[in-house]
Design a protein around this motif. Structure first.
Motif, PDB file in Angstrom:
ATOM      1  N   ASP A 141       0.848  -1.196   0.000  1.00  0.00           N
ATOM      2  CA  ASP A 141       0.000   0.000   0.000  1.00  0.00           C
ATOM      3  C   ASP A 141       0.884   1.247   0.000  1.00  0.00           C
ATOM      4  N   PHE A 142       1.372   1.631  -1.182  1.00  0.00           N
ATOM      5  CA  PHE A 142       2.270   2.774  -1.278  1.00  0.00           C
ATOM      6  C   PHE A 142       1.556   4.100  -1.016  1.00  0.00           C
ATOM      7  N   THR A 143       0.238   4.121  -1.132  1.00  0.00           N
ATOM      8  CA  THR A 143      -0.480   5.340  -0.785  1.00  0.00           C
ATOM      9  C   THR A 143      -0.283   5.677   0.681  1.00  0.00           C
ATOM     10  N   SER A 144      -0.371   4.664   1.537  1.00  0.00           N
ATOM     11  CA  SER A 144      -0.166   4.913   2.967  1.00  0.00           C
ATOM     12  C   SER A 144       1.289   5.256   3.262  1.00  0.00           C
ATOM     13  N   VAL A 145       2.212   4.736   2.442  1.00  0.00           N
ATOM     14  CA  VAL A 145       3.619   5.085   2.616  1.00  0.00           C
ATOM     15  C   VAL A 145       3.796   6.594   2.451  1.00  0.00           C
ATOM     16  N   ARG A 146       3.208   7.142   1.406  1.00  0.00           N
ATOM     17  CA  ARG A 146       3.295   8.591   1.186  1.00  0.00           C
ATOM     18  C   ARG A 146       2.682   9.361   2.353  1.00  0.00           C
ATOM     19  N   GLN A 147       1.573   8.872   2.858  1.00  0.00           N
ATOM     20  CA  GLN A 147       0.906   9.558   3.954  1.00  0.00           C
ATOM     21  C   GLN A 147       1.741   9.555   5.221  1.00  0.00           C
ATOM     22  N   GLU A 148       2.599   8.576   5.385  1.00  0.00           N
ATOM     23  CA  GLU A 148       3.401   8.438   6.601  1.00  0.00           C
ATOM     24  C   GLU A 148       4.805   9.016   6.458  1.00  0.00           C
ATOM     25  N   ILE A 149       5.082   9.768   5.385  1.00  0.00           N
ATOM     26  CA  ILE A 149       6.454  10.197   5.119  1.00  0.00           C
ATOM     27  C   ILE A 149       7.005  11.066   6.242  1.00  0.00           C
ATOM     28  N   ASP A 150       6.153  11.898   6.867  1.00  0.00           N
ATOM     29  CA  ASP A 150       6.614  12.697   8.002  1.00  0.00           C
ATOM     30  C   ASP A 150       7.075  11.800   9.143  1.00  0.00           C
ATOM     31  N   GLY A 151       6.328  10.735   9.376  1.00  0.00           N
ATOM     32  CA  GLY A 151       6.703   9.811  10.443  1.00  0.00           C
ATOM     33  C   GLY A 151       8.029   9.123  10.173  1.00  0.00           C
ATOM     34  N   PHE A 152       8.231   8.669   8.917  1.00  0.00           N
ATOM     35  CA  PHE A 152       9.509   8.067   8.553  1.00  0.00           C
ATOM     36  C   PHE A 152      10.657   9.024   8.832  1.00  0.00           C
ATOM     37  N   ALA A 153      10.506  10.265   8.340  1.00  0.00           N
ATOM     38  CA  ALA A 153      11.575  11.248   8.465  1.00  0.00           C
ATOM     39  C   ALA A 153      11.846  11.590   9.920  1.00  0.00           C
ATOM     40  N   ALA A 154      10.789  11.797  10.701  1.00  0.00           N
ATOM     41  CA  ALA A 154      10.963  12.193  12.096  1.00  0.00           C
ATOM     42  C   ALA A 154      11.622  11.101  12.916  1.00  0.00           C
ATOM     43  N   VAL A 155      11.212   9.869  12.719  1.00  0.00           N
ATOM     44  CA  VAL A 155      11.786   8.762  13.485  1.00  0.00           C
ATOM     45  C   VAL A 155      13.250   8.555  13.120  1.00  0.00           C
ATOM     46  N   ALA A 156      13.569   8.621  11.827  1.00  0.00           N
ATOM     47  CA  ALA A 156      14.953   8.437  11.401  1.00  0.00           C
ATOM     48  C   ALA A 156      15.855   9.535  11.945  1.00  0.00           C
ATOM     49  N   GLU A 157      15.414  10.794  11.839  1.00  0.00           N
ATOM     50  CA  GLU A 157      16.236  11.899  12.332  1.00  0.00           C
ATOM     51  C   GLU A 157      16.347  11.867  13.855  1.00  0.00           C
ATOM     52  N   GLY A 158      15.246  11.548  14.520  1.00  0.00           N
ATOM     53  CA  GLY A 158      15.292  11.461  15.980  1.00  0.00           C
ATOM     54  C   GLY A 158      16.250  10.387  16.466  1.00  0.00           C
ATOM     55  N   ALA A 159      16.347   9.291  15.722  1.00  0.00           N
ATOM     56  CA  ALA A 159      17.270   8.225  16.100  1.00  0.00           C
ATOM     57  C   ALA A 159      18.722   8.683  16.000  1.00  0.00           C
ATOM     58  N   VAL A 160      19.030   9.490  14.985  1.00  0.00           N
ATOM     59  CA  VAL A 160      20.384  10.041  14.853  1.00  0.00           C
ATOM     60  C   VAL A 160      20.721  10.906  16.061  1.00  0.00           C
ATOM     61  N   GLN A 161      19.841  11.841  16.380  1.00  0.00           N
ATOM     62  CA  GLN A 161      20.096  12.759  17.494  1.00  0.00           C
ATOM     63  C   GLN A 161      20.253  12.010  18.810  1.00  0.00           C
TER      64      GLN A 161
END
Length: 232
Positions: A141-161
């Motif tokens: 379901d790539f439509t939901s992937v697009r909808q969750e892009i903020d979540g992907f980005a936030a979790v990945a960046e938060g893990a770095v910090q």
């Protein structure tokens, strides 16, 4: 039919690039960058022989990918039935977890290859397997992937910090910088040196350009379309 979730899918390898394999047709590549000052920190530590800091930077980079995939497992589903749209545009179908296929290709360098620019090419297959009841393949379901892009980005960046802060006691800007769209390092004070580390995108890819989804650009585009951004 209704959407079920969030639930947990299982991630398995998509292909093995070390054996010369290539992703199947329809694969989407998520291009996942990290804060530019992480690469600056790594370069400075490498020049001064601080292996403790270079190791910490690499752990933070790995944490970015692990955070991305962890979020993916929790929120990404298969279209386990025909999906239709209502007159209002809502997608209706049976969305369930299953086995999805992902391969990471990790690069330290990009563009001019003079400074570390940690990034990942995350290849996600177009179909997954719903193991119960019959092991059939279903579209992701790539439509939901697009909808969750903020979540992907936030979790990945938060893990770095979080990972770097725990090992090196770093501090980050309170908000993403306008220059990069990421929170950047203020202790050590590297944010003011972003001019020596302009953005460079890696040209290496194993899918057509239209199938590369740059996470940072998608997040920025979504942010700029939000009412909060337009009213600022």
């Amino acid at each position: 039919m209704a959407r079920n979730g969030p639930t947990v899918s299982e991630v398995a390898p998509l292909f093995d690039p070390d054996r010369g394999e290539v992703p199947p047709p329809g694969t989407i590549e998520f291009y996942l960058e990290t804060p530019r000052t992480l690469g600056l920190l790594f370069a400075l530590a490498e020049d001064t022989g601080r292996t403790d800091i270079t190791d910490a930077a690499i752990r933070a980079w790995d944490a970015s990918y692990e955070g991305f995939v962890g979020y993916f497992e929790r929120f990404i589903l298969l279209e386990c039935a025909p999906v239709t749209r209502t007159p209002g545009g809502e997608r209706i179908g049976l969305f369930l977890p299953g086995r999805v296929f992902v391969t990471r290709v990790a690069h330290v360098l990009a563009g001019d290859r003079e400074l570390a620019r940690f990034h990942d090419h995350i290849y996600v297959g177009p179909v997954g397997v719903r193991e119960e009841p019959d092991g059939r393949e279903w579209p992701l379901d790539f439509t939901s992937v697009r909808q969750e892009i903020d979540g992907f980005a936030a979790v990945a960046e938060g893990a770095v910090q979080r990972t770097l802060r725990q090992s090196v006691a770093t501090q980050w800007t309170a908000e993403p910088t306008s220059a990069t769209g990421f929170c950047e390092l203020v202790d050590p004070p590297l944010v003011q040196h972003l001019d020596i580390c302009p953005r460079r995108l890696c040209e290496d890819r194993l899918v057509p350009q239209r199938q590369r989804w740059n996470v940072a650009d998608m997040r920025d585009h979504k942010r700029r379309r939000s009412p909060r951004y337009r009213s600022a």
